[in-house]
Design an enzyme around this catalytic site. Structure first.
Site, short mmCIF file in Angstrom:
data_model
loop_
_atom_site.label_atom_id
_atom_site.label_comp_id
_atom_site.label_asym_id
_atom_site.label_seq_id
_atom_site.Cartn_x
_atom_site.Cartn_y
_atom_site.Cartn_z
N GLY A 158 5.42 1.29 -9.81
CA GLY A 158 4.25 0.87 -10.59
C GLY A 158 3.94 1.82 -11.75
O GLY A 158 4.71 2.75 -12.03
N ASP A 188 8.60 0.36 -2.92
CA ASP A 188 7.89 -0.66 -3.71
C ASP A 188 8.36 -2.05 -3.31
O ASP A 188 9.54 -2.23 -3.03
CB ASP A 188 8.15 -0.43 -5.22
CG ASP A 188 6.99 -0.90 -6.07
OD1 ASP A 188 6.70 -2.11 -6.04
OD2 ASP A 188 6.37 -0.08 -6.75
N SER A 203 -0.53 -0.70 -4.24
CA SER A 203 -1.62 -1.70 -4.19
C SER A 203 -1.59 -2.52 -5.46
O SER A 203 -1.20 -2.00 -6.52
CB SER A 203 -2.99 -1.02 -4.09
OG SER A 203 -4.02 -1.99 -4.15
N TYR A 261 -10.32 -5.12 -2.82
CA TYR A 261 -9.88 -3.86 -3.42
C TYR A 261 -10.88 -2.74 -3.10
O TYR A 261 -10.52 -1.71 -2.54
CB TYR A 261 -9.74 -4.04 -4.93
CG TYR A 261 -9.04 -2.90 -5.62
CD1 TYR A 261 -7.65 -2.79 -5.61
CD2 TYR A 261 -9.77 -1.92 -6.29
CE1 TYR A 261 -7.00 -1.74 -6.25
CE2 TYR A 261 -9.13 -0.87 -6.93
CZ TYR A 261 -7.75 -0.78 -6.91
OH TYR A 261 -7.12 0.26 -7.55
N LYS A 279 -10.18 0.31 -0.52
CA LYS A 279 -10.16 1.72 -0.95
C LYS A 279 -11.17 2.53 -0.13
O LYS A 279 -10.90 3.67 0.25
CB LYS A 279 -10.47 1.82 -2.45
CG LYS A 279 -9.39 1.20 -3.36
CD LYS A 279 -8.10 1.98 -3.32
CE LYS A 279 -7.00 1.38 -4.17
NZ LYS A 279 -5.68 1.97 -3.90
#
Ligand code: UDP
Length: 334
Positions: A31, A52, A95, A165, A169
């Site tokens: 990413g 990944d 993520s 999200y 987190k």
């Protein structure tokens, strides 16, 4: 100076030695941030295992690393990853990060930031590794305290569209602290604010404000602002963010701690669009679309803790960072 050299030039000799010739797992290593972290560590002769599933990661990000004898690519989901290897550091960066995208994949987003985090913490415990978690300014939600310090608890809608999200987190942070308190695991949490630069995706639902506006402006297409454009973000250039992350990873004062890593320059989205039109000399017009749901109105970090503890502060202004990103984008098209 290229990005990796710039990051290395901002690390002390001691910080670099702590990362040199080690064995590191980077989840989300294909990413935006993961690939820059991996590339920087390879420059320090460290073995980099890049995990990944390319849900949002891009193979091109790691193309130049593939021939490095210290680089190993493992394709798969973090929540299903099994290994007998052990590591000195685990950077958990896997993520989906883009709001337009993760709202379409809430279960997957939550899995990476719950089961994925649990698995990586267990692996770190088994390896006696330092665990670095990529948390986010999103844990603060629609913050009522601006600039926002680490000890602000947040204002998050637990059942809203962004909660996959935000709460992922937040749960992961709680899990990190549980492993720190119960197992004395060396965990470090980085709350990353909006970061931009080369490799940030602009396409489809993966796009973020800066990358999307730049691509729209360079193509003389309409700039798509959600809402009235009065909402703010504090945009950090990628070399500053990665430098901050590596300082958190190596500081003798960061075990069991959380740090805001972000620029303190707060920008309205409408002003960002205008700046990008100016810097690209674009003919684009701005169009206003319906506001994004639960979109935080303001976002700006208080970085006193990182400044005092890590001796870190961002160096690249938003204008300078945008100019560099424009250069990169232009070279991509060749
Ligand atoms: N935004 C926008 N148009 C876009 C993409 C984003 O107006 O095409 C807005 C978005 O609603 C938010 C801000 O820009 O207020 C930053 O969005 P981004 O997706 O970059 O990051 P995040 O919302 O995670 O901070």
């Amino acid at each position: 100076m290229n990005e990796v050299n710039e990051i290395l030039s901002q690390l002390t000799t001691e910080e670099k030695e702590k990362l040199r010739a080690k064995k590191v797992l980077v989840t989300g290593g294909g990413g935006f941030l993961g690939s820059w972290i991996g590339e920087t560590l390879l420059a320090l002769d460290t073995k980099v295992y890049c995990l990944d599933n390319f849900s949002t990661g891009v193979r091109r990000n790691i193309e130049s690393l593939k021939n490095n004898k210290n680089f190993r690519l493992i394709e798969g989901d973090v929540e299903n990853f099994e290994t007998d290897e052990s590591f000195d550091f685990v950077f958990h960066f896997a993520s989906r990060p883009a709001p337009d995208d993760y709202v379409l994949h809430p279960v997957e987003t939550l899995k990476a930031n719950s089961i994925g985090t649990l698995k990586m913490l267990e692996l770190s415990k088994k390896s006696n590794a330092t665990f670095v978690y990529a948390s986010s300014s999103e844990v603060y939600g629609d913050a009522e305290v601006i600039p926002t310090p680490e000890d602000y608890w947040g204002k998050v809608n637990p059942i809203g569209v962004r909660s996959c999200y935000d709460e992922g987190k937040r749960f992961s942070e709680a899990l990190c602290m549980a492993y720190f308190r119960e197992c004395n695991l060396d965990v470090r949490i980085v709350r990353i604010f909006n970061t931009f630069g080369p490799r940030l995706r602009a396409d489809g639902t993966y796009g973020r404000a800066i990358s999307r506006f730049l691509t729209q402006a360079l193509g003389h297409q309409p700039i798509t602002i959600y809402g009235d454009g009065q909402q703010t973000r504090s945009f950090t250039y990628v070399t500053d963010t990665v430098t901050g992350i590596l300082k958190v990873a190596t500081s003798g004062l960061a075990k069991g701690e959380v740090f805001n890593i972000g620029n303190t320059e707060e920008t309205k989205i409408i002003d960002l669009a205008t700046l990008i039109i100016k810097l690209t000399e674009s003919k684009s017009k701005i169009i206003f679309l319906p506001p994004a749901k639960d979109d935080p109105r303001r976002r700006r970090p208080d970085i006193t803790k990182a400044m005092l503890t890590l001796k870190w502060a961002p160096r690249v202004s938003i204008e300078e960072g945008i100019k560099r990103t424009i250069e990169w984008l232009k070279n991509q098209k060749i």
